[in-house]
Design a protein around this motif. Sequence first.
Motif, PDB file in Angstrom:
ATOM      1  N   MET A  90       0.882  -1.165  -0.145  1.00  0.00           N
ATOM      2  CA  MET A  90      -0.030  -0.199  -0.132  1.00  0.00           C
ATOM      3  C   MET A  90       0.967   1.243  -0.085  1.00  0.00           C
ATOM      4  SD  MET A  90      -2.663   1.159   2.969  1.00  0.00           S
ATOM      5  CE  MET A  90      -1.305   1.718   3.960  1.00  0.00           C
ATOM      6  N   THR A  91       0.619   2.273  -0.892  1.00  0.00           N
ATOM      7  CA  THR A  91       1.260   3.549  -0.898  1.00  0.00           C
ATOM      8  C   THR A  91       0.604   4.522   0.107  1.00  0.00           C
ATOM      9  OG1 THR A  91       1.760   3.159  -3.296  1.00  0.00           O
ATOM     10  CG2 THR A  91       1.975   5.298  -2.341  1.00  0.00           C
ATOM     11  N   GLU A  92       1.455   5.171   0.734  1.00  0.00           N
ATOM     12  CA  GLU A  92       0.836   6.433   1.784  1.00  0.00           C
ATOM     13  C   GLU A  92       1.252   7.595   1.165  1.00  0.00           C
ATOM     14  OE1 GLU A  92       0.778   5.978   5.853  1.00  0.00           O
ATOM     15  OE2 GLU A  92       1.028   3.550   5.957  1.00  0.00           O
ATOM     16  N   LEU A  93       0.232   8.622   1.093  1.00  0.00           N
ATOM     17  CA  LEU A  93       0.662   9.849   0.703  1.00  0.00           C
ATOM     18  C   LEU A  93       0.149  10.960   1.691  1.00  0.00           C
ATOM     19  CD1 LEU A  93      -1.127   9.415  -2.918  1.00  0.00           C
ATOM     20  CD2 LEU A  93       1.443   9.402  -2.381  1.00  0.00           C
ATOM     21  N   THR A  94       0.720  11.941   1.649  1.00  0.00           N
ATOM     22  CA  THR A  94       0.483  13.154   2.575  1.00  0.00           C
ATOM     23  C   THR A  94      -0.202  14.264   1.868  1.00  0.00           C
ATOM     24  OG1 THR A  94       2.272  12.880   3.813  1.00  0.00           O
ATOM     25  CG2 THR A  94       1.068  14.951   4.091  1.00  0.00           C
ATOM     26  N   TYR A  95      -1.307  14.923   2.391  1.00  0.00           N
ATOM     27  CA  TYR A  95      -1.816  16.134   1.640  1.00  0.00           C
ATOM     28  C   TYR A  95      -1.100  17.120   1.034  1.00  0.00           C
ATOM     29  CZ  TYR A  95      -1.450  19.678   5.307  1.00  0.00           C
ATOM     30  OH  TYR A  95      -1.060  20.435   6.005  1.00  0.00           O
ATOM     31  N   VAL A  96      -1.482  17.945   0.383  1.00  0.00           N
ATOM     32  CA  VAL A  96      -0.587  19.130  -0.513  1.00  0.00           C
ATOM     33  C   VAL A  96      -0.998  20.412   0.418  1.00  0.00           C
ATOM     34  CG1 VAL A  96       0.164  20.147  -2.318  1.00  0.00           C
ATOM     35  CG2 VAL A  96       0.101  17.866  -2.265  1.00  0.00           C
ATOM     36  N   ALA A  97      -2.082  20.643   0.074  1.00  0.00           N
ATOM     37  CA  ALA A  97      -2.760  22.034   0.463  1.00  0.00           C
ATOM     38  C   ALA A  97      -4.075  21.984   1.045  1.00  0.00           C
ATOM     39  CB  ALA A  97      -2.851  22.859  -0.882  1.00  0.00           C
ATOM     40  N   THR A  98      -4.058  22.997   2.032  1.00  0.00           N
ATOM     41  CA  THR A  98      -5.334  23.758   2.673  1.00  0.00           C
ATOM     42  C   THR A  98      -6.190  24.747   2.221  1.00  0.00           C
ATOM     43  OG1 THR A  98      -4.647  22.861   4.731  1.00  0.00           O
ATOM     44  CG2 THR A  98      -6.344  23.947   4.987  1.00  0.00           C
TER      45      THR A  98
END
Length: 297
Positions: free
Chosen positions: A1-9
């Motif tokens: 499974m790949t885990e990503l982090t958000y970019v912008a609020t």
Amino acid sequence: MTELTYVATLDVPVARLGEGLYFCSHEMALYWVDILQPRLFRQDLNNQSITIQEFDEAICWVNKDINGKLVIGCNSGIFHYSFKSQRKTLLWRNREVKNNVRLNDAKCDRSGRLYFGTLDNSETKAKGRLYTIDNSHSCITVDTGYTVSNGPAFNLSGDIIYSVSSTERTIYKIQYSKQHNAFSKSVFIKWPSSQGYPDGLTVDNQNNLWIASWGGAAVYCYSEQGKLVIKVSVPALYVTNITFAGPRLNDVYITSASHTMTETELTKFPDSGKVFHYKADNFNGVAETAIRYLPKS
């Protein structure tokens, strides 16, 4: 499974219960709602300007019909709505209001049929249903027994409906037979408690299912075989809805809620209630189909 982090609020007003994301490619505009502090938001993605309109009752979702008119789901029913006049025109009345049942989530299938769910406001009784408007413009029941109905979403060929029973942590696969106007249901994903509760969802152009996690601070992406392939971390505990937008439909937008949070949770997730955005690599969404069939007013 790949885990990503958000970019912008996004720099948008905080919602108590952000929901109902809808992207209109013709306008290049993103719509969403705040159900509990009833407001409708429209953001022009070309210049980022935001228009906000307040309502006198809960507004739960937004969509467009084939004539380009705005269609909204409110506590009391389904309406045409005009931004210019701020006038609602009733299309379908929710006769379950007296039983403390309100509309919750909706989407249009590949053929232009609107599907929408309802929930028990106390979130304790299985009074919610999944409805559709058929090609005779009649409202029919697709499924029953929901305490909180979320979704739905549709596979690319349009013969499978993904429907969420949030309190049961279950995502159902409902197969639709056009020839017999019949539905058959099976469990697609039994959501683990470690991921919170499944909420709003959408399908991408590879038939993957993207699911917002209420209490899980993330969006999860599953293959059409039900295998978890991607987790996208979101800086909000209660993630509610997701959609693809933009010229290439690879801009992912995510709504969230703030109304149930403790002070400790708000300190950890200070942007809760906002809208989040990131660019999806190797994934694109599917353009929304306009509503073809509505109840006769």
